[in-house]
Design an enzyme around this catalytic site. Structure first.
Site, PDB file in Angstrom:
ATOM      1  CG  ASP A  41      59.920  90.425  74.478  1.00  0.00           C
ATOM      2  OD1 ASP A  41      61.259  91.001  74.575  1.00  0.00           O
ATOM      3  OD2 ASP A  41      59.559  89.365  75.230  1.00  0.00           O
ATOM      4  CG  ASP A  82      55.446  99.042  48.223  1.00  0.00           C
ATOM      5  OD1 ASP A  82      55.297  99.296  46.884  1.00  0.00           O
ATOM      6  OD2 ASP A  82      56.089  98.221  48.684  1.00  0.00           O
ATOM      7  N   GLY A  84      62.544  96.855  65.758  1.00  0.00           N
ATOM      8  CA  GLY A  84      63.462  96.471  64.390  1.00  0.00           C
ATOM      9  C   GLY A  84      64.265  95.554  65.048  1.00  0.00           C
ATOM     10  CG  HIS A  85      67.103  91.660  64.116  1.00  0.00           C
ATOM     11  ND1 HIS A  85      66.874  91.042  65.502  1.00  0.00           N
ATOM     12  CD2 HIS A  85      68.063  91.272  63.648  1.00  0.00           C
ATOM     13  CE1 HIS A  85      68.119  90.136  65.452  1.00  0.00           C
ATOM     14  NE2 HIS A  85      68.651  90.087  64.591  1.00  0.00           N
ATOM     15  CB  CYS A  99      70.879  85.718  68.837  1.00  0.00           C
ATOM     16  SG  CYS A  99      69.376  85.696  68.451  1.00  0.00           S
ATOM     17  CE  LYS A 113      69.377  90.802  68.933  1.00  0.00           C
ATOM     18  NZ  LYS A 113      68.477  90.529  69.989  1.00  0.00           N
ATOM     19  CG  ASP A 171      60.167  97.720  49.513  1.00  0.00           C
ATOM     20  OD1 ASP A 171      60.533  96.955  48.552  1.00  0.00           O
ATOM     21  OD2 ASP A 171      59.177  98.238  49.458  1.00  0.00           O
ATOM     22  CG  ASP A 174      55.537 101.711  44.341  1.00  0.00           C
ATOM     23  OD1 ASP A 174      55.057 100.629  44.043  1.00  0.00           O
ATOM     24  OD2 ASP A 174      56.654 101.737  45.305  1.00  0.00           O
TER      25      ASP A 174
END
Length: 860
Positions: free
Chosen positions: A558, A598, A648-649, A523, A526, A575, A736
């Site tokens: 969170d 997709d 997201g991250h 972490c 980040k 993806d 696809d």
């Protein structure tokens, strides 16, 4: 580095080429185009997924829905004879692989150098920074044209002595060599208070140091209607298409044509003679008699006023060749088919080319806050810095130095290149720039269209003859080759890590390098909360809001909370891949569309998306800009699809990577699936293939910019409308086309549907340049793995002789949809696809019969 048999296939590819099968690494040979190699290598058994230094292991999607990422593999040359190839893995290759994968920090990015325009001086800067990079500097090129015209070869190109490629500098290889993020966009202004360059149709980009080298345009304000009915010669990139349209119109005309050139400088004189030579050439080459063509030059003063001897020669040349000359004639009005002069004369024309005194782009004066001269050109000092701002340089025709006034001639822009590169480097390293004094006199060679030249120097010297044109041709071609075929690409690669000496660097860079040696993992890798908070605040207006999203990015919880309506089923996909281009905004768009595809292929409605982003080590300002550009591009496509970014991250890593987990919903039992293709169905492909080959070539500096432009155009085309059209007409199956190539994804449909098909290789639409790349032995790193699918082709020996064969296994990024529809509906489906903008959608084959055999495909 893995051992290899072909230098051209030494580097791995990004995007969908990163996905590989663990089955592949257990095989000792591959089939297809592989002839026996002396020592071809196998990719190592385990690859790292570059996400903040974490290691990720995966299996083939058919074995569980995960994929691995890799950095380097070898790929075979294309040959038409077949023999099994045994693959060996050398100890040296393994040691080099282990060395490459050790966690080692990159130099953090601390400065943004932005070049606006692909002019002659900036071309020299790109090459200079490729040969001698500066550590910690992110270099960006913003250009309206990716093939920069060389003005000295314009008349020769009009006369058809040169092709467009021969007279234009391809900026893509230069940008790749210099590790530049090239942004194909138009500039609208500069916000100096925020240090931002404002771009049309996309977010602004930041800069610490800015250089402007943009083109000029003829002054057209003095003649009413000239902007509507005359064709300006500059900017040259806008002239080409209209010029070729004029030539085409003449070749198909039944009436006499009159071409008028307005402007009596050397450029106007060269242009009218080149136009005459070209149209006369078209007359001789035509299979039918073409109508006569007449040529006129109008000028407010006299032609080539600075050189009396040259004027005398060209007046005689005009008379000899039948070019009508109007000197001391001021044009006050341009109508659709005639010029009106101040003394009341009307001059009829079919085509009017405007080549008068140069004028500056309006945005330089109106949207920069920089001081300009009376003509609107940026006022600069001898150091090439603007008089207003030390952090902004300007060169070429768009700039004017009051201490050393010079005419608007390409030779001065060319000579400014080296001192500009030197001064940019000095300022970046905390040193004062040096003044540059341009030469007073210069050589000018004026061509007459028919490979005859007149050399002028100062106001008195004149030489002429065919040998003068050959001299000019040698000078021009030599300059072009410096930035084209003679580029020392291998040397530049070796210099990529030989940046400017650290003892000359500014303190900020030194401290950042010191800090980078202790970059944390876990972490601790980040992106900082302050950076993330600012980015999300800027993104908020671009994020789609859906009622199903109960808690998203605005909640700061969170996890995101999404509630699906009763009766709906959740459809999820993910993806992720490494960046394969420098333009982060466009890469963000492509990444989002690739993930959304997709869901579109299954007829599902996207609802929410989660981002996973890795950005290189950099200071806060650059980190914020990179992350904002990535997510801004993604949010643009998500908003079009009415899909909400809910979280997201983000983390730091060696290179930029981006991916999305996208969730959607659909009616149970109503989703489009791979199983369902029926005998008699037509197989439709909605986009051309070849992106893997094009970007593999780009990594080697061997892809033309126009190939990349076309690839990006289709990669940024959403599959949403295509999916809706296919759904409306009850497509029986759909998927696809992405990493496993056309054949790989077609086999998924055939295996799931338990049918066989006939594929017409010649009908498969291909991107420009992709076949050339394959013929040159350039392949994506996933190509050998995809090629293993050739065992499912029944007529393998015959199929491999097809020119399109390698492209059938090329991995695609954000590729098109592959679907089966009843043959009766295929015509209306194609019609609607074409009307929706899928111009190259086509029927590429048909489902033939039910089958449980492994050989599912016949390629004809």
């Amino acid at each position: 580095m893995l051992a290899r048999s072909d230098r051209r296939t030494e580097r791995g590819c990004s995007a969908c080429s990163d996905s590989t099968s663990t089955v592949q690494v257990q095989l000792l040979r591959f089939l297809g185009c592989g002839c026996t190699h002396g020592s071809t290598t196998l990719p190592s058994l385990l690859y790292r997924t570059v996400v903040g230094g974490a290691l990720g292991w995966g299996v083939h999607p058919s074995l569980g829905g995960w994929a691995t990422c890799r950095e380097d593999v070898s790929t075979p040359r294309r040959h038409h004879h077949s023999s099994p190839t045994h693959v060996t893995l050398h100890e040296g290759a393994l040691a080099e692989q282990r060395k490459r994968y050790r966690m080692r920090p990159s130099t953090p990015l601390t400065k943004d150098l932005v070049l606006v325009g692909g002019g002659h001086a900036h071309v020299a800067v790109l090459k200079s920074f490729a040969m001698r990079p500066v550590e910690g500097v992110r270099l960006t090129l913003v250009t309206r044209e990716t093939h920069a015209p060389y003005s000295g070869m314009l008349p020769g190109s009009v006369a058809k002595h040169y092709t467009k490629d021969e007279s234009h500098v391809d900026l893509a290889p230069l940008a790749r060599m210099a590790k530049v993020q090239m942004i194909h966009a138009e500039v609208e202004g500069v916000r100096r208070e925020d240090k931002q360059v404002v771009l049309r149709g996309r977010p602004p980009i930041r800069y610490d140091l800015l250089s402007i080298n943009v083109g000029i345009r003829p002054k057209m304000e003095a003649a009413e209607g000239s902007d509507r009915f005359a064709v300006p010669v500059k900017p040259i990139d806008g002239f080409w298409e209209r010029w070729e349209t004029m030539v085409h119109a003449y070749k198909n005309s039944e009436k006499p044509t009159t071409v008028v050139v307005v402007g009596g400088g050397a450029g106007g004189v060269e242009l009218v003679l080149a136009v005459q030579h070209r149209l006369n050439k078209e007359q001789k080459a035509s299979s039918r008699p073409l109508p006569p063509a007449n040529f006129i030059l109008c000028t407010q003063g006299t032609i080539i006023q600075s050189h009396p001897q040259a004027r005398t020669f060209f007046v005689e040349e005009f008379e000899r060749r039948g070019v009508k000359l109007y000197e001391n004639t001021k044009i006050v009005c341009v109508q659709a088919d005639q010029l009106q002069t101040m003394d009341g004369m009307d001059i009829p024309f079919t085509h009017c080319l405007w080549c008068t005194e140069a004028g500056a782009p309006d945005w330089l004066r109106e949207n920069t806050g920089l001081v300009t001269d009376e003509a609107g050109f940026l006022a600069i000092r001898p150091t090439l810095q603007t008089e207003t701002d030390d952090n902004i340089f300007a060169v070429g025709d768009c700039a004017s130095c009051s201490k050393y006034p010079r005419p608007k001639a390409g030779v001065f822009a060319v000579r400014q290149g080296p001192p500009l590169a030197d001064n940019l480097r000095r300022v970046l390293m905390g040193e004062p720039p040096k003044p540059f004094k341009p030469q007073s006199n210069y050589l000018s060679i004026v061509s007459t269209g028919n490979k005859y030249g007149v050399a002028l120097y100062g106001t008195w010297f004149i030489l002429r003859g065919k040998w003068v044109w050959r001299w000019k041709n040698w000078l021009d071609v030599s300059w072009m080759n410096k930035y084209g075929k003679d580029l020392p690409y291998e040397l530049m690669e070796s210099n990529a890590h030989k940046a400017a000496p650290k003892d000359a660097m500014v303190l900020e860079v030194k401290e950042s390098i010191k800090a980078s040696s202790m970059r944390c993992a876990g972490c601790g890798a980040k992106v900082g909360s302050s950076v993330l908070k600012r980015v999300l605040q800027r993104l908020q207006p671009a994020i789609a809001m859906r009622p199903e999203v109960l808690m998203g990015v605005e909640s700061a919880e969170d996890a995101a909370v999404v509630e699906f309506p009763p009766g709906k089923v959740a459809v999820s996909t993910v993806d992720f891949f490494r960046a394969f281009m420098g333009d982060m905004y466009t890469f963000g768009r492509i990444s989002a569309l690739h993930a959304l595809s997709d869901l579109f292929a299954m007829g599902a409605e996207p609802v929410s998306a989660m981002a996973l982003a890795t950005i290189p080590f950099a200071n806060e300002q650059i980190s914020e800009d990179m992350l904002y550009q990535l997510l801004s591009g993604a949010c643009e496509e998500f908003k079009k699809a009415n899909c909400s970014l809910v979280g997201g991250h983000t983390c730091e890593g060696e290179e930029t990577s981006l991916g999305f987990s996208v969730s959607g919903m659909g009616e149970k039992g109503q989703l489009l699936c791979k199983a369902g293709a029926k005998p008699g169905d037509a197989i439709i492909l909605t986009k051309p293939i070849g992106t893997g080959l094009i970007f593999a070539a780009d990594m080697r500096g061997r892809a033309k910019a126009r190939w990349l432009e076309e690839s990006i155009y289709y990669m940024t085309q959403s599959n949403k409308e295509a999916a809706e059209i296919l759904g409306t007409h009850q497509a029986s199956s759909c998927t696809d086309v992405t990493g496993f190539g056309l054949v790989g994804h077609l086999l998924e449909i055939l295996n799931a549907s338990k049918v066989r098909a006939k594929l017409c290789a010649d009908s498969v639409p291909m991107l420009e340049g992709s076949a050339h790349c394959a013929d040159s032995g350039i392949f994506s790193s996933l190509y050998p793995s995809n090629l293993q699918q050739c065992h499912s082709v029944e007529n393998l020996a015959e199929a491999r002789l097809k020119p399109a064969w390698p492209l059938l296994f090329d991995p695609q990024t954000s590729g098109g949809l592959l679907a089966s529809v009843s043959s009766e509906k295929s015509v209306i489906v194609l019609k609607e696809l074409h009307e929706a903008g899928y111009a190259k959608a086509t029927v590429i084959g048909h489902v033939t019969e039910p089958s449980d055999r492994p050989e599912k495909l016949v390629v004809v």
